[in-house]
Design a protein around this motif. Sequence first.
Motif: not given
Length: 172
Positions: A158-162
């Motif tokens: 999710e943070f990679i996507e962010l």
Amino acid sequence: MKTLWTPWRMEHVLGRAPASEGCLFEPPGDTLHDKRSLLLFRDNLSVVLLNRFPYANGHLLLAPRRHLNDLTEASSEESHRLMELLAVCCTILRRKLNPHGINIGLNLGRAAGAGIVDHFHFHLVPRWEGDHNFMTVCAEIRTIPQHIDHTFDLLLPEFIELATNPDPCIPR
């Protein structure tokens, strides 16, 4: 009877955890993510880390990237980004861990409970009904049902996507 195994916390509980060098909120390098330092996200204004000694699994720490000891020292751009990321982190925690609630806290100064007084930061603590039991009350020990490495691996996508998504709200 079920056993909840949280061995990584014992050194902290006993006060024997080694002091870290430098500032926890300023992990070395410029990588956006780093499992060794539990860094989930970093941009030019902010950092998000998993708390190495969590109150509950998924306990996040959100701080400005710049070394500031008080909220009043943050620029309006930094303040806006932190509030934006608070909402994003709540969304990610709800999506991946399904908590019943989330405690969000900011302690400014040692008297207010800040363990790290010279770099202000927010705590985001996912909560589930019945998540803490007699262990916390009687022994001042919290049990964490999920290994921190597993929690990191669960939240990291999710943070990679962010980091790659220009819209900080990560709609879905």
